[in-house]
Design a protein around this motif. Structure first.
Motif, short mmCIF file in Angstrom:
data_model
loop_
_atom_site.label_atom_id
_atom_site.label_comp_id
_atom_site.label_asym_id
_atom_site.label_seq_id
_atom_site.Cartn_x
_atom_site.Cartn_y
_atom_site.Cartn_z
N GLN A 471 45.76 13.28 -20.83
CA GLN A 471 45.12 12.89 -19.57
C GLN A 471 46.15 12.74 -18.46
O GLN A 471 46.09 13.43 -17.45
CB GLN A 471 44.34 11.59 -19.75
N VAL A 472 47.11 11.85 -18.64
CA VAL A 472 48.04 11.53 -17.57
C VAL A 472 48.87 12.75 -17.16
O VAL A 472 48.90 13.14 -15.99
CB VAL A 472 48.97 10.37 -17.99
N LEU A 473 49.56 13.34 -18.11
CA LEU A 473 50.47 14.44 -17.79
C LEU A 473 49.74 15.70 -17.31
O LEU A 473 50.15 16.30 -16.30
CB LEU A 473 51.37 14.75 -18.98
N PRO A 474 48.67 16.14 -17.99
CA PRO A 474 48.00 17.34 -17.48
C PRO A 474 47.42 17.15 -16.08
O PRO A 474 47.41 18.09 -15.27
CB PRO A 474 46.90 17.61 -18.51
N ASP A 475 46.94 15.94 -15.76
CA ASP A 475 46.43 15.69 -14.41
C ASP A 475 47.53 15.82 -13.38
O ASP A 475 47.32 16.38 -12.29
CB ASP A 475 45.81 14.29 -14.34
N ILE A 476 48.71 15.32 -13.70
CA ILE A 476 49.85 15.41 -12.77
C ILE A 476 50.26 16.87 -12.58
O ILE A 476 50.49 17.32 -11.45
CB ILE A 476 51.02 14.55 -13.28
N HIS A 480 49.98 18.96 -8.92
CA HIS A 480 51.21 19.24 -8.16
C HIS A 480 51.79 20.63 -8.40
O HIS A 480 52.77 20.99 -7.74
CB HIS A 480 52.26 18.18 -8.49
N THR A 481 51.25 21.41 -9.33
CA THR A 481 51.79 22.75 -9.58
C THR A 481 50.67 23.69 -9.99
O THR A 481 49.53 23.28 -10.18
CB THR A 481 52.83 22.76 -10.72
N GLN A 482 51.05 24.95 -10.15
CA GLN A 482 50.16 25.94 -10.77
C GLN A 482 50.69 26.39 -12.12
O GLN A 482 50.27 27.40 -12.67
CB GLN A 482 49.98 27.15 -9.85
N VAL A 483 51.62 25.62 -12.68
CA VAL A 483 52.21 25.94 -13.98
C VAL A 483 51.25 25.48 -15.08
O VAL A 483 50.62 24.42 -14.97
CB VAL A 483 53.58 25.26 -14.13
N ASP A 484 51.15 26.25 -16.15
CA ASP A 484 50.27 25.88 -17.26
C ASP A 484 50.85 24.70 -18.03
O ASP A 484 52.07 24.46 -18.04
CB ASP A 484 50.09 27.07 -18.20
N TYR A 485 49.95 23.98 -18.71
CA TYR A 485 50.32 22.79 -19.46
C TYR A 485 49.86 22.94 -20.91
O TYR A 485 48.79 23.50 -21.18
CB TYR A 485 49.67 21.55 -18.84
#
Length: 875
Positions: A471-476, A480-485
């Motif tokens: 939740q926390v990291l993928p939302d960030i 803020h980017t278009q990089v995949d998670y």
């Protein structure tokens, strides 16, 4: 002259704090202050340079310096500001790029910061009255273990790795996890101001968000927000100019724009750059084109208020997960500019345990070695640090894709409110910093944290930090980017299961071989959609070993105390023995053993790369999309999984990987069928109750280019026991498909001697087979030798090695097959220039003429080691 002034503190000093009970003001005037040798810095580094502690990496000194991190340490400096700068600026900000780790900061006697996250930069806004012309900056660093233990008492003890992965209390501290001890690194709890500290004085400052994007039609766009430090008021008139330029030597202006700013400068430019710029490509797939972006702010009188310069690139990067033809699961594949890319590369750990000991050129040299080794991806591992900008800038320049972990590794991390808040701030700061780099193609939540749930039989299966990773990291990242998670490496399968070793989806870590449950000859059976970790350790260069032994000979044997001190892997003696005794003849000679470990590592990694690359079979059949070896580098001198040791000396395995990641390769695998099943490698010849019955070969090639490659396949066999016997099969025209592997032969009978057979049970047990791809112009595109295993059964003939020198070129021929040629300087004194070999760890075959460039060799003598002559000869 720019209105934005940057001032760095000067006159750094350090001392141990005598007692917490004494007021800091009294401590400041006490004697005992010493000048720092450099800045940024760290306390072990300073004490070592002042000869107050021994070098922590030598001998068993690691244990002698543990007291250092149990003390409080003071650092102080001065910040000088001119009266005119104080008068003319209205915005003052003190920036700390990083403090390691628990630090209280005072400016002119007033506390301005309490820091407890090594990964979190701090920007402290100051009032003008806080500053004078001479300002005293004081940093107090507190013992990390003491604080971690208090937090562990408060929140509870958790599981965090095995005994060789540091104290479990590490999970409560946002600090480089590997500094608590890892299975390749020492326990060295570093402390100090280890990144830059800068006072910014300005009226208006740029902090732009630059988005250099490429859409699905491969049309590049550039948009940016200026990100001003304060809003421009309606009565102010401020202009900004943006200029995009090609790099030297052309340096052609591509596009520019200048206009008045309102507000905070959101969406200042939005450019369509179709047909104006070239795309960035990974190493081996094209040119990593980059451009210069310059932004300047002007006031009404044309005075430059601030300047921002950066290099940018344009690329479309996607993680592709789609169904496969004929196999379950889905791909785990990187696509750059709509082109599937086989990800061949390495895992990266901090390249020194004491971060300020890393010179900028060390990053450059290591990453250039990776690129020269035909690698195209670096995985920045989650137990280290977010590396400095210079690391990512070099990856951009070299075309090295970066898989970036967030800093969580091998533990059950907490999820209480204060911890999550700190992680959020850390993640936002680092994602914003790194998003401008084209090399970043993936953000990943953690390293092996999901895996631990099953591995440690944790019941109930609960991972508190799951909310951080999902939740926390993928939302960030999404905001803020278009990089995949990707949530974790390896990731658990979707749903409620904690299974992380499903080879049909996601990435996998393949540690069965080093764990001793499978032989390395089974790497072809240990597939995965992308193997993001696997490895086999080896001893480093013998000079590296002698450096940590400090010239002592009493500890210069295989399993001495000192050798164990510099081999942190669990059960390493037993695990090495399993692989070594199966493959090689037993030896008690120290240098022979070190050489054999290097050949073992080289053979294992080479076989893994070519076996997995074989599974890259074209569109819809990307059954394996990449392999990232553990690991590229070392953090201190050690026997480890690295393919380049601490002193940047490549091991033979580095060159094995380099060959297997060439644009065009040819490969061969031998399968030995036996009279009954056993658990020994399928490639081993058997004698006794188990006997060899049949032997066959698989031969294939790989082509990383966009075009098919036509060649002739040449197969030649030589019998080591009967060197006059050789056989060349009829040449076969072949075509290697573009960006894929191509099978040439499966189950091909192996050539066997028909006379003077040395062993009628296994007549091919002494036969070496070479395969070559020969281009239409007669040049050899690729070659590969396959030797009968295990090597301990072979009587290696004298190959009659001949080495002719032409300047820095070594031209080598043999009269009989040669296995595992490792070249090194015969004599070397510390401080002398190294030799940079273009290739090493070679197999040579009669009628070959192999040229290796040895930069810096001059007329110095070389030692050549090879199987059968492990102690070497001078050439």
């Amino acid at each position: 002259m720019a209105s934005h002034i940057r001032v760095e503190p000067v006159g750094w000093q350090y001392k141990q704090r005598e007692t917490d009970e004494r007021p800091l003001s009294e401590e400041m005037v006490c004697p005992g202050w010493s000048a720092c040798s450099q800045f940024p810095t760290e306390i072990h580094l300073e004490l070592m340079k002042a000869k107050k502690i021994p070098h922590p990496y030598k001998g068993r000194n690691e244990h002698e310096v543990q007291w250092v991190s149990k003390r409080h340490w003071l650092f102080r400096s001065e910040i000088h500001v001119s009266a005119s700068d104080l008068q003319s600026r209205n915005h003052f900000e003190l920036e700390f790029e990083g403090l390691d780790t628990f630090a209280t900061v005072y400016l002119n006697g007033n506390q301005i910061l309490e820091s407890d996250n090594h990964f979190l930069p701090h920007h402290i806004t100051l009032d003008k009255q806080d500053l004078k012309e001479k300002n005293e900056l004081v940093l107090v660093f507190h013992p990390p273990l003491e604080i971690a233990k208090k937090r562990e008492e408060q929140y509870g003890k958790v599981r965090a790795g095995s005994c060789n992965l540091g104290d479990p209390c590490r999970v409560y501290v946002r600090k480089m996890q590997s500094c608590w001890r890892w299975d390749w690194g020492p326990e060295l709890l570093t402390m100090g101001p280890d990144r830059a500290i800068i006072l910014h004085m300005s009226t208006l400052t740029i902090n732009p968000w630059v988005r250099s994007e490429v859409d699905e039609n491969l049309i590049p766009h550039l948009s940016l927000d200026l990100g001003l430090s304060v809003s421009v008021l309606p009565e102010q008139k401020v202009e900004a100019e943006v200029v995009l330029t090609s790099l030297a030597p052309e340096q052609r202006q591509i596009k520019s724009e200048r206009k008045e700013i309102t507000g905070t400068g959101e969406m200042f430019v939005d450019w369509d750059l179709h047909n104006l710029v070239e795309l960035w490509w990974p190493n081996g797939s094209g040119t990593p084109h980059r451009y210069q972006l310059d932004i300047r702010l002007f006031d009404t009188e044309g005075v430059v208020l601030d300047v921002h310069n950066s290099k940018i690139a344009f690329r479309r990067a996607k993680l592709i997960r789609r169904p496969l033809e004929g196999q379950p699961g889905s791909t785990f594949m990187f696509s750059i500019n709509n082109r599937p890319i086989y990800a061949g590369g390495s895992n990266w750990i901090p390249t020194d345990q004491i971060l300020p000991m890393i010179e900028p050129e060390r990053y450059t040299k290591l990453l250039e070695l990776a690129a020269e080794g035909n690698q195209n991806m670096i995985r920045c591992w989650g137990g280290g640090v977010y590396e400095p900008d210079s690391f990512y800038d070099t990856c951009d320049r070299l075309g090295l894709m970066v898989w970036q972990d967030f800093m969580f590794s091998c533990a059950v991390y907490p999820c209480h409110a204060e911890f999550v808040a700190s992680v959020q701030a850390e993640a936002i700061a680092n994602v914003k910093r790194l998003r401008r780099f084209a090399c970043i193609v993936l953000f990943c939540g953690n390293n092996e944290d999901y895996q631990q749930i099953l591995q440690w039989n944790i019941v109930p299966q609960v991972l508190p930090a799951q909310v951080i990773y999902e939740q926390v990291l993928p939302d960030i990242v999404r905001e803020h980017t278009q990089v995949d998670y990707w949530p974790g490496s390896p990731n658990k399968v979707p749903g409620d299961s904690w299974k992380t070793d499903d080879p049909t989806q996601g990435d996998v870590h393949r540690w069965e071989v080093w764990a001793g449950t499978r032989p390395w000859q089974d790497y072809d059976l240990l597939n995965g959609r992308l193997v993001s970790e696997f490895g086999m350790p080896s001893a480093p260069d013998i000079r590296t070993i002698d450096w940590w032994l400090e010239g002592g000979t009493s500890e210069r044997y295989i399993d001495s105390k000192m050798m164990t001190q510099h081999n942190r892997a669990g059960s390493h003696v037993k695990r090495f023995a399993v692989h070594m005794l199966e493959l090689f003849r037993m030896t008690g000679d120290f240098e022979t053993w070190a050489y054999q470990t290097q050949i073992l590592q080289s053979e294992a990694l080479g076989f893994a790369y070519r076996s997995w690359r074989r599974q890259w079979k074209g569109k819809g059949k990307e059954f394996n999309s990449g392999a990232l070896v553990w690991q590229l580098n070392d953090s201190f001198p050690v026997t480890s999984w690295s393919i380049i040791d601490y002193f940047l000396r490549p091991k033979p395995a580095y060159f094995a990987v380099k060959r297997e990641l060439s644009t065009v390769t040819v490969a061969i695998a031998r399968t030995v069928e036996k009279n009954r099943e056993n658990d020994r490698p399928r490639q081993f010849y058997e004698f006794g109750a188990f006997q060899t019955r049949d032997v066959h070969l698989d031969i294939w090639g790989s082509n990383a280019s966009d075009s098919p490659v036509k060649a002739t396949l040449v197969v030649t066999a030589i019998d080591l026991a009967n060197p006059t016997w050789h056989k060349r099969s009829p040449d076969v025209p072949v075509t290697l498909q573009p960006n894929a592997s191509t099978d040439f032969h499966t189950n091909l009978p192996i050539p066997e001697p028909t006379e003077n057979v040395s062993d009628p049970i296994a007549p091919s047990g002494t036969v070496v087979v070479q395969v070559q791809l020969v281009a239409m112009d007669g040049n050899t595109l690729a070659s590969r030798c396959d030797w009968p295993q295990p090597y301990r059964f072979l009587n290696f003939p004298d190959p009659k090695l001949n080495v002719r020198r032409e300047g820095e070129r070594l031209i080598m021929t043999v009269q009989q097959p040669l296995k595992g040629l490792v070249l090194s300087l015969a004599e070397w004194k510390e401080g002398e220039a190294e030799v940079k070999f273009e290739d090493n760890g070679l197999d040579l075959f009669p009628n070959d003429c192999v040229t290796v460039v040895a930069k810096g060799l001059a007329d110095r003598p070389l030692r050549a080691r090879y199987m059968g002559t492990e102690q070497g000869i001078i050439v």
